[in-house]
Design an enzyme around this catalytic site. Sequence first.
Site, mmCIF file in Angstrom:
data_model
loop_
_atom_site.group_PDB
_atom_site.id
_atom_site.type_symbol
_atom_site.label_atom_id
_atom_site.label_comp_id
_atom_site.label_asym_id
_atom_site.label_seq_id
_atom_site.Cartn_x
_atom_site.Cartn_y
_atom_site.Cartn_z
ATOM 1 N N GLY A 1 0.860 -1.204 -0.049
ATOM 2 C CA GLY A 1 0.111 0.002 0.058
ATOM 3 C C GLY A 1 0.743 1.220 -0.044
ATOM 4 O O GLY A 1 0.222 2.174 0.307
ATOM 5 N N ASN B 1 -4.622 2.412 -13.489
ATOM 6 C CA ASN B 1 -3.738 1.336 -12.828
ATOM 7 C C ASN B 1 -2.223 2.096 -12.978
ATOM 8 O O ASN B 1 -1.956 2.807 -13.783
ATOM 9 C CB ASN B 1 -3.938 0.111 -13.659
ATOM 10 C CG ASN B 1 -2.889 -0.742 -13.178
ATOM 11 O OD1 ASN B 1 -2.918 -1.112 -11.941
ATOM 12 N ND2 ASN B 1 -2.113 -1.621 -13.988
ATOM 13 N N HIS C 1 1.307 0.549 -13.338
ATOM 14 C CA HIS C 1 2.303 -0.628 -14.108
ATOM 15 C C HIS C 1 3.667 -0.569 -13.896
ATOM 16 O O HIS C 1 4.044 0.378 -14.765
ATOM 17 C CB HIS C 1 1.666 -1.230 -15.334
ATOM 18 C CG HIS C 1 2.276 -2.489 -15.672
ATOM 19 N ND1 HIS C 1 1.951 -3.913 -15.133
ATOM 20 C CD2 HIS C 1 3.240 -2.983 -16.504
ATOM 21 C CE1 HIS C 1 2.510 -4.826 -15.552
ATOM 22 N NE2 HIS C 1 3.457 -4.160 -16.542
ATOM 23 N N ASP D 1 -3.134 -4.770 -18.811
ATOM 24 C CA ASP D 1 -2.068 -3.708 -18.907
ATOM 25 C C ASP D 1 -2.203 -3.289 -20.427
ATOM 26 O O ASP D 1 -1.133 -2.535 -21.001
ATOM 27 C CB ASP D 1 -0.852 -4.178 -18.880
ATOM 28 C CG ASP D 1 -0.661 -4.635 -17.241
ATOM 29 O OD1 ASP D 1 -1.243 -3.965 -16.480
ATOM 30 O OD2 ASP D 1 0.046 -5.561 -16.915
#
Length: 221
Positions: free
Chosen positions: A17, A112, A114, A150
């Site tokens: 986190g 997201n 990545h 992705d």
Amino acid sequence: MSPASKKRLGILISGRGSNMQAFIQACAKQQLNADIAVVISNNPNAAGLELAEAAGIATQTVDHRLFASREEFDAALVACLQEHRVDLVILAGFMRILTPTFISPYAGRLLNIHPSLLPKYPGLNTHQRALDAGDSEAGVTVHFVTPELDGGPPILQARVPIEPDDTAETLASRVISQEHSIYPLAASWFVDEQLTLKDGRAWLNGKALGPTGIDYASHTQ
Ligand code: NHR
Ligand code: GAR
């Protein structure tokens, strides 16, 4: 923007986190004009859950192992986000592949981060793969999430050098500090209504971004 219309974020985690923590700090410093409505983990033991609780943020565990299918798990995540009236979903080290059951209701409102220079190295073990390929640089990409893993349009990338004696761990620690800068920044563009997903592309201030998004170094010059 008045406090009543502040955008509400839902952050999905699976582990440590540290990106979530970067969002907590960016909101506290008002670099990101949003409220974190809920932090959800698929992993009941994620360390990030305790960090969120310590910051006074609502947390939920939705354990994927308790669901018979990916679609049922995804529907439970959607229900939780809807309960918390989430406007923008942030995947922050979230490790479950999402199906259209999740992605459709949040299309264009789902980001997201990545840890590779997409389109290089989608999927897992990105740092080891960059080292094995003999690459001279690595990096990280914030992108809109689409059903293709992705494969959604990139928004912002940061590059780091690969040093001769790097391991996956030393490289990951160089990359993660960049993650903590670029992810809240990209989210702030969305929150400030500068960033949208349209016709399968990311648009920033009315301009379609290229296939690797904005380069963070040139952005900060
Ligand atoms: N879902 C979709 N549809 N599209 C994306 O772009 C997604 C996504 C879900 C998560 C994060 C992602 C990454 O940035 C992400 C992007 C998990 C896996 C994976 O293989 C791959 C990529 C990402 C997250 N997960 C295994 C699975 O069976 C489980 C692996 C584990 O638990 O360790 O879901 O890298
Ligand atoms: C980050 O490096 C993130 O880019 C990566 O996992 C780490 C999570 O760290 N994400 C993925 O690999 C997604 N599949 P954090 O929990 O400390 O934010």
